[in-house]
Scaffold this active site. Structure first.
Site, PDB file in Angstrom:
ATOM      1  N   LYS A 172      21.373   4.389  -5.756  1.00  0.00           N
ATOM      2  CA  LYS A 172      19.994   4.571  -5.487  1.00  0.00           C
ATOM      3  C   LYS A 172      19.472   4.846  -6.824  1.00  0.00           C
ATOM      4  O   LYS A 172      20.125   5.587  -7.655  1.00  0.00           O
ATOM      5  CB  LYS A 172      19.828   5.756  -4.440  1.00  0.00           C
ATOM      6  N   GLY A 230      12.793   1.915  -1.270  1.00  0.00           N
ATOM      7  CA  GLY A 230      13.781   0.808  -1.210  1.00  0.00           C
ATOM      8  C   GLY A 230      13.949   0.087  -2.496  1.00  0.00           C
ATOM      9  O   GLY A 230      14.726  -0.676  -2.869  1.00  0.00           O
ATOM     10  N   LYS A 282      27.789   7.671  -0.182  1.00  0.00           N
ATOM     11  CA  LYS A 282      28.433   7.005   0.837  1.00  0.00           C
ATOM     12  C   LYS A 282      27.506   6.127   1.630  1.00  0.00           C
ATOM     13  O   LYS A 282      26.384   6.791   2.060  1.00  0.00           O
ATOM     14  CB  LYS A 282      29.109   7.866   1.821  1.00  0.00           C
ATOM     15  N   HIS A 312      12.842  -0.495   4.495  1.00  0.00           N
ATOM     16  CA  HIS A 312      13.035   1.035   4.315  1.00  0.00           C
ATOM     17  C   HIS A 312      11.559   1.655   4.369  1.00  0.00           C
ATOM     18  O   HIS A 312      11.340   2.858   4.208  1.00  0.00           O
ATOM     19  CB  HIS A 312      13.570   1.323   2.682  1.00  0.00           C
ATOM     20  N   LYS A 325       8.961   3.019   7.293  1.00  0.00           N
ATOM     21  CA  LYS A 325       8.620   3.307   8.678  1.00  0.00           C
ATOM     22  C   LYS A 325       7.905   2.363   9.425  1.00  0.00           C
ATOM     23  O   LYS A 325       6.620   2.279   9.055  1.00  0.00           O
ATOM     24  CB  LYS A 325       8.513   4.772   8.923  1.00  0.00           C
ATOM     25  N   GLU A 378      16.375  13.381   1.349  1.00  0.00           N
ATOM     26  CA  GLU A 378      15.420  13.788   0.541  1.00  0.00           C
ATOM     27  C   GLU A 378      14.475  14.829   1.133  1.00  0.00           C
ATOM     28  O   GLU A 378      14.454  14.666   2.272  1.00  0.00           O
ATOM     29  CB  GLU A 378      14.373  12.370  -0.057  1.00  0.00           C
ATOM     30  N   ASN A 423      10.294  15.457   1.426  1.00  0.00           N
ATOM     31  CA  ASN A 423       8.928  15.013   1.152  1.00  0.00           C
ATOM     32  C   ASN A 423       7.972  16.073   1.121  1.00  0.00           C
ATOM     33  O   ASN A 423       7.814  16.749   2.074  1.00  0.00           O
ATOM     34  CB  ASN A 423       8.301  13.935   2.016  1.00  0.00           C
ATOM     35  N   ARG A 462       4.943  16.986   1.161  1.00  0.00           N
ATOM     36  CA  ARG A 462       3.348  16.673   1.443  1.00  0.00           C
ATOM     37  C   ARG A 462       3.397  16.504   3.006  1.00  0.00           C
ATOM     38  O   ARG A 462       4.537  16.506   3.692  1.00  0.00           O
ATOM     39  CB  ARG A 462       3.107  15.199   1.065  1.00  0.00           C
ATOM     40  N   ARG A 521       2.657   2.480  13.670  1.00  0.00           N
ATOM     41  CA  ARG A 521       1.894   2.291  12.552  1.00  0.00           C
ATOM     42  C   ARG A 521       1.153   0.883  12.556  1.00  0.00           C
ATOM     43  O   ARG A 521       1.948  -0.146  12.431  1.00  0.00           O
ATOM     44  CB  ARG A 521       2.598   2.374  11.242  1.00  0.00           C
TER      45      ARG A 521
END
Length: 447
Positions: A158, A165, A201, A235, A237, A287, A289, A291, A337
């Site tokens: 990554k 992504g 992993k 990646h 949503k 991670e 976020n 916000r 969405r």
């Protein structure tokens, strides 16, 4: 409390923040590009300022113009929404230097969590479970191969500064690892100006679970439950729900308490989301976020707590309005969405909306800045609205969602509404039996 808030964003999130501010008796300033002169948030704000031409870099990412708009209008705070400058530590620091309040966390926390490697180290220090992987950036192939062998294949490479992504590659063997490392570094450098990568992993069938947290910056914090965001494409949503069909009450309480304690120990201020991969009863930090999330209405539906009100309250020095023991969860909520995209090819579909009709009734919410006659510009994200449905349980919520999708009409452009009408009738979705790979496999099988 603030006297006037400038909303440094566009579209449905700008309108969402505007409504919250108005409920609190706070005047609003809308900023906009020339392409958004007729946008709904511009029409409804108390004042508006044009900050540049259509390109984001010349308008919504133009810090100088946004600060100037604050000075012209006398705004004493800025709400960044999500995207654009919402996780820009430099922006937060510049606002502080100009005595303008940034409605969000401190710059140091934005910076820490914006670096995936530093974020993982911080999460581990705070007691948040993390995915096994490299301790920092990996630059040498020999080092990468050694780490991958220790973790065990498959692994994922990554970008440290990445997202969406890009700079992300899966390797299932030593041979694939050699290729993945070079490709990921090249993509990361091109996309983010930083070719640092790290290794983790790779989980084969995980769920994507995120925990909504709020902190007052003074050592107090709460969690507001989880959201399941496993239905994704590239990646990104597509469908989010709370609660997750995969978790039980004890797992929910355990990970919520871990996250709220971590946020309190960090001295974090405002809204944040801690994201995990979940597999076989274990959570693995991805991670944080720093916000408001696109899917925040799902949490609002099951808690009855207005997250934007809380953001504004905390930023103004008022602290949290609720304690953890005051938080109660009711029913089930799902968000779809709605994008201006072809539902088969997902090609963006800008253009004029000739007819726009939203569903209504008990438990139905639509967050959108679209109206009949509105011209969707080709310059920005394709999200045009969010359908949020709440029911007493998941079965009722799904029934209500099916009905609401049938009522939703957007003419003149292509949208992803047909995709959701299909998904709501799928047996795997009805059973809550899906993971982060399910949607892409489903779409690939359809051809």
């Amino acid at each position: 409390m603030f006297q006037k808030i400038l909303i440094a964003n566009r579209g449905e999130i700008a309108l969402r923040v505007l409504r919250a501010a108005r409920e609190l008796g706070i005047k609003t300033v809308a900023v906009h590009s020339t392409a958004d002169a007729e946008a709904m948030h511009v029409r409804l704000a108390d004042e508006s300022v044009c900050i540049g031409p259509p390109a984001s870099r010349d308008s919504y990412l133009n810090i100088h113009q946004i600060v100037a708009a604050c000075e012209i209008t006398g705004a004493d705070a800025i709400h960044p929404g999500y995207g654009f400058l919402s996780e820009n530590a430099k922006f937060a620091e510049i606002l502080e230097a100009h005595d303008i309040t940034f409605i969000g966390p401190r710059a140091q926390h934005i910076r820490i969590m914006g670096d995936k490697i530093e974020a993982k180290k911080t999460a581990k220090r705070l007691g948040i479970p993390v995915v096994p992987g490299s301790e920092g950036a990996v630059t040498e192939e020999s080092e990468a191969l050694k780490i991958a062998a220790e973790i065990g294949y498959p692994v994922i490479v990554k970008a440290a500064a990445g997202g969406g992504g890009r700079g992300m590659k899966v390797a299932r063997s030593e041979e694939e690892m050699r290729v993945a490392l070079g490709t990921a570094r090249s993509e990361a450098g091109a996309a983010f100006g930083d070719d640092a990568v790290y290794i983790e992993k790779y989980l084969s069938k995980p769920r994507h679970i995120e925990i909504q947290v709020m902190g007052d910056g003074e050592g107090q914090a709460i969690h507001l439950g989880e959201r399941d965001c496993s239905l994704q494409r590239r990646h990104q949503k597509v469908w989010e729900e709370a609660f997750s069909p995969a978790l039980n009450a004890s797992e929910r309480q355990r990970i919520g308490e871990i996250c709220s304690k971590a946020v309190a120990d960090l001295g974090y201020s405002g809204a944040g989301t801690i994201e995990f991969l979940y597999e076989d009863g274990e959570f693995y930090f991805i991670e944080m976020n720093t916000r408001l999330q696109v899917e925040h209405p799902v949490t609002e539906a099951i808690t009855g707590i207005d997250l934007v009100h809380e953001q504004i309250r905390i930023a103004s020095g008022g602290g949290l309005s609720v304690r953890q023991q005051d938080v109660s969860f009711e029913g089930h909520a799902i968000e779809c969405r709605i994008n201006a995209e072809d539902p088969r090819t997902f090609t963006p579909s800008p253009g004029t909306v000739t007819h726009f009709h939203t569903p209504g009734g008990l438990g139905i919410r639509v967050d959108s800045a679209v109206y009949s006659g509105y011209k969707i510009p080709p310059y920005y994200d394709s999200l045009i609205g969010k359908l949020i449905v709440h029911g007493r349980n998941r079965v009722e919520c799904m029934m209500r969602l099916r009905r609401a999708l049938d009522e939703f009409v957007v003419d003149g452009i292509n949208t992803t509404l047909p995709l959701f009408r299909e998904l709501v009738g799928n047996i795997d979705i009805a059973n809550g039996d899906y993971d982060i790979h399910w949607l892409e496999k489903h779409l690939a099988a359809k051809g």
